[in-house]
Design an enzyme around this catalytic site. Structure first.
Site, mmCIF file in Angstrom:
data_model
loop_
_atom_site.group_PDB
_atom_site.id
_atom_site.type_symbol
_atom_site.label_atom_id
_atom_site.label_comp_id
_atom_site.label_asym_id
_atom_site.label_seq_id
_atom_site.Cartn_x
_atom_site.Cartn_y
_atom_site.Cartn_z
ATOM 1 N N TYR A 46 8.356 -24.716 8.096
ATOM 2 C CA TYR A 46 8.840 -23.581 7.299
ATOM 3 C C TYR A 46 7.749 -22.530 7.324
ATOM 4 C CZ TYR A 46 13.102 -25.561 5.214
ATOM 5 O OH TYR A 46 14.361 -26.040 5.006
ATOM 6 N N ASP B 7 16.705 -20.388 9.565
ATOM 7 C CA ASP B 7 17.893 -20.031 8.774
ATOM 8 C C ASP B 7 17.670 -20.202 7.269
ATOM 9 O OD1 ASP B 7 17.870 -22.790 8.661
ATOM 10 O OD2 ASP B 7 19.883 -23.074 9.494
ATOM 11 N N LYS C 136 15.262 -23.525 15.031
ATOM 12 C CA LYS C 136 16.366 -24.302 14.447
ATOM 13 C C LYS C 136 17.178 -23.417 13.509
ATOM 14 C CE LYS C 136 17.213 -28.333 11.475
ATOM 15 N NZ LYS C 136 17.472 -27.742 10.156
ATOM 16 N N HIS D 5 22.496 -25.788 9.346
ATOM 17 C CA HIS D 5 21.740 -26.505 8.316
ATOM 18 C C HIS D 5 22.645 -27.500 7.573
ATOM 19 C CE1 HIS D 5 17.561 -25.857 6.683
ATOM 20 N NE2 HIS D 5 18.004 -26.684 5.758
ATOM 21 N N ARG E 47 24.385 -26.087 4.474
ATOM 22 C CA ARG E 47 23.592 -25.927 3.250
ATOM 23 C C ARG E 47 23.054 -24.517 3.069
ATOM 24 N NH1 ARG E 47 22.057 -31.195 1.518
ATOM 25 N NH2 ARG E 47 19.952 -30.757 0.801
ATOM 26 N N GLY F 232 27.065 -32.179 11.149
ATOM 27 C CA GLY F 232 28.356 -32.864 11.145
ATOM 28 C C GLY F 232 28.493 -34.001 12.134
ATOM 29 N N GLY G 286 21.330 -35.870 10.758
ATOM 30 C CA GLY G 286 20.795 -35.600 9.433
ATOM 31 C C GLY G 286 21.176 -36.663 8.415
HETATM 32 C C1 FMN Z 1 18.621 -33.726 2.117
HETATM 33 C C2 FMN Z 1 18.417 -32.764 3.249
HETATM 34 C C3 FMN Z 1 17.195 -32.121 3.374
HETATM 35 C C4 FMN Z 1 16.989 -31.226 4.426
HETATM 36 N N1 FMN Z 1 15.758 -30.640 4.558
HETATM 37 C C5 FMN Z 1 15.512 -29.820 5.616
HETATM 38 C C6 FMN Z 1 14.230 -29.256 5.810
HETATM 39 O O1 FMN Z 1 13.308 -29.478 5.035
HETATM 40 N N2 FMN Z 1 14.058 -28.445 6.890
HETATM 41 C C7 FMN Z 1 15.072 -28.180 7.777
HETATM 42 O O2 FMN Z 1 14.882 -27.433 8.741
HETATM 43 N N3 FMN Z 1 16.301 -28.722 7.604
HETATM 44 C C8 FMN Z 1 16.546 -29.529 6.567
HETATM 45 N N4 FMN Z 1 17.789 -30.087 6.410
HETATM 46 C C9 FMN Z 1 18.843 -29.809 7.398
HETATM 47 C C10 FMN Z 1 18.829 -30.836 8.526
HETATM 48 O O3 FMN Z 1 17.684 -30.705 9.323
HETATM 49 C C11 FMN Z 1 20.041 -30.670 9.452
HETATM 50 O O4 FMN Z 1 20.118 -29.337 9.904
HETATM 51 C C12 FMN Z 1 21.353 -31.057 8.801
HETATM 52 O O5 FMN Z 1 21.204 -32.083 7.850
HETATM 53 C C13 FMN Z 1 22.271 -31.536 9.916
HETATM 54 O O6 FMN Z 1 23.509 -31.803 9.451
HETATM 55 P P1 FMN Z 1 24.070 -33.285 9.114
HETATM 56 O O7 FMN Z 1 23.390 -33.700 7.856
HETATM 57 O O8 FMN Z 1 25.508 -32.988 8.930
HETATM 58 O O9 FMN Z 1 23.783 -34.204 10.275
HETATM 59 C C14 FMN Z 1 18.025 -30.974 5.357
HETATM 60 C C15 FMN Z 1 19.250 -31.619 5.210
HETATM 61 C C16 FMN Z 1 19.447 -32.512 4.176
HETATM 62 C C17 FMN Z 1 20.779 -33.217 4.075
#
Ligand code: FMN
Length: 369
Positions: A137, A165, A233, A257, A260, A290, A311
């Site tokens: 980050y 993002d 990313k 993400h 999210r 997904g 993820g």
């Molecule tokens: C609990 C949680 C924490 C996450 N924390 C980060 C993070 O610190 N940095 C980041 O780039 N993405 C973060 N992500 C996003 C994941 O890297 C990823 O893009 C996403 O979970 C992929 O989708 P999926 O969960 O459907 O497989 C996070 C996702 C979740 C579910």
């Protein structure tokens, strides 16, 4: 393993089963933090619908009895085209946290991505023996950002994944309703003292530490600063993908993400083909958001991905079974991929990229809750 034996019963049978097990053991607000998306969660749900609408066209009579899932990701050999996505605060869901996940990933032969907001010191993750990527980050504390890049180099990380993002966090309504704050035992210990957010909401803490002004000139600076492979990313537009390649970026993660960030953003799977068309072979194109089965991995490969990041299912495995739970998730995904590839007539990962795809019009499967 032959594909024939891979169709035998496994425990768990699906990644959805692992999520059910995790949900049963997690505090509701922790489950919500992991499972949830931003806003009305339309992107979260659309990610799944996109996979369900994506139909593979299998090839027949290719004499394939086994499929070879091995590949390389950012120059790193991997047992399958999958790496663990960066996710903050693993210790929220299980006391063994990131070290357990990094060991399971190493044993499964897939890279593990440590998050800037990991709840465990980075050097402990480097000792798991597997291949480490570091997610960055862009921190307001520029000295700490520089320290993280230096740590990635010192610890032998194989790539730096800059998340582009998150100028600030999307409005995660579940967390707001639950009044969710990260407890002290899961604090982001790789941030400087005083910046670890004790008692703050996740969004409030992120806003206080992440610099929202990150721009292309910073990407250019990081590119010049490190010789590590650099990945952006969170790219969804082909014009951004082109600009990244022109700056010498080695890889992209086509990602929203996991639904999210911008609610309403395009599902990653739908954004993928145009990005691959734009960049051709100039850089690696990974996808996340997904992926819930080996068939989903195959769909992404057929649409031009070099591989995927996984993820939430990793955290469901951790929550429900610690290191062994994560091993179960990765083994299940690998055996599902092997079966899907063999049934589709794709003997290896390169052949999977040549499979045809047709888009259906509706959503048919289980929607993510
Ligand atoms: C609990 C949680 C924490 C996450 N924390 C980060 C993070 O610190 N940095 C980041 O780039 N993405 C973060 N992500 C996003 C994941 O890297 C990823 O893009 C996403 O979970 C992929 O989708 P999926 O969960 O459907 O497989 C996070 C996702 C979740 C579910």
């Amino acid at each position: 393993m032959t594909s024939g034996s891979a169709v035998l019963a496994t425990d768990p049978l699906t990644l959805a089963d692992v999520e059910d097990r995790a949900r049963a053991v997690l505090a509701p607000e922790v489950y919500d933090f992991v499972a949830g998306g931003s806003g009305g969660e339309s992107t979260l749900n659309a990610n799944r619908s996109a996979f369900d609408r994506c139909h593979l066209v299998p090839r027949v009579l290719s004499g394939v009895d086994t499929a070879d899932t091995r590949t390389t990701l950012l120059g790193v050999p991997a047992s399958m085209p999958v790496a663990v996505a960066p996710m903050a605060f693993h210790s929220l869901v299980h006391p063994d946290g990131e070290p357990a996940v990094s060991r399971a990933a190493a044993a499964a032969g897939v890279p593990f991505t440590a998050a800037t907001l990991a709840s465990c010191p980075l050097d402990e993750l480097a000792s798991a023996g597997g291949d480490l990527f570091l997610q960055l980050y862009w921190l307001r504390d520029r000295a700490r950002t520089e320290w993280l890049i230096g740590e990635a180099e010192r610890l032998g990380a194989r790539a730096l994944i800059l998340t582009v993002d998150v100028p600030f966090m999307g409005r995660r309504l579940r967390d707001l309703r639950n009044g969710f704050a990260v407890p002290a035992h899961a604090a982001p210990v790789n941030l400087a003292d005083g910046q670890r957010g004790g008692g703050q909401s996740v969004g409030g803490h992120a806003a206080s530490v992440i610099d929202p002004t990150l721009s292309w000139s910073d990407v250019d600076r990081v590119r010049r600063r490190t010789r590590l492979p650099l990945v952006l990313k969170g790219v969804l537009d082909p014009a951004d993908a082109r600009r990244a390649v022109d700056l010498g970026v080695d890889g992209l993660v086509v990602s929203n993400h996991g639904g999210r960030q911008l609610d309403g953003a395009v599902p990653s799977l739908l954004a993928l083909p145009a990005i691959r068309d734009e960049v051709g072979d100039a850089c690696e194109v990974l996808l996340d958001s997904g992926v819930r089965s080996g068939t989903d991995v195959l769909r992404a490969l057929a649409l031009g991905a070099s591989g995927v990041l996984l993820g939430r299912p990793v955290l469901w495995g951790l929550a429900s079974g610690g290191e062994q739970g994560v091993t179960g998730v990765l083994e299940l995904l690998r055996s599902e991929l092997e079966v899907s590839m063999a049934l589709a007539g794709a003997p290896n990962v390169a052949a999977a990229g040549w499979l045809g795809v047709r888009w259906g019009s509706g959503a048919y499967g289980r929607e993510e809750s």
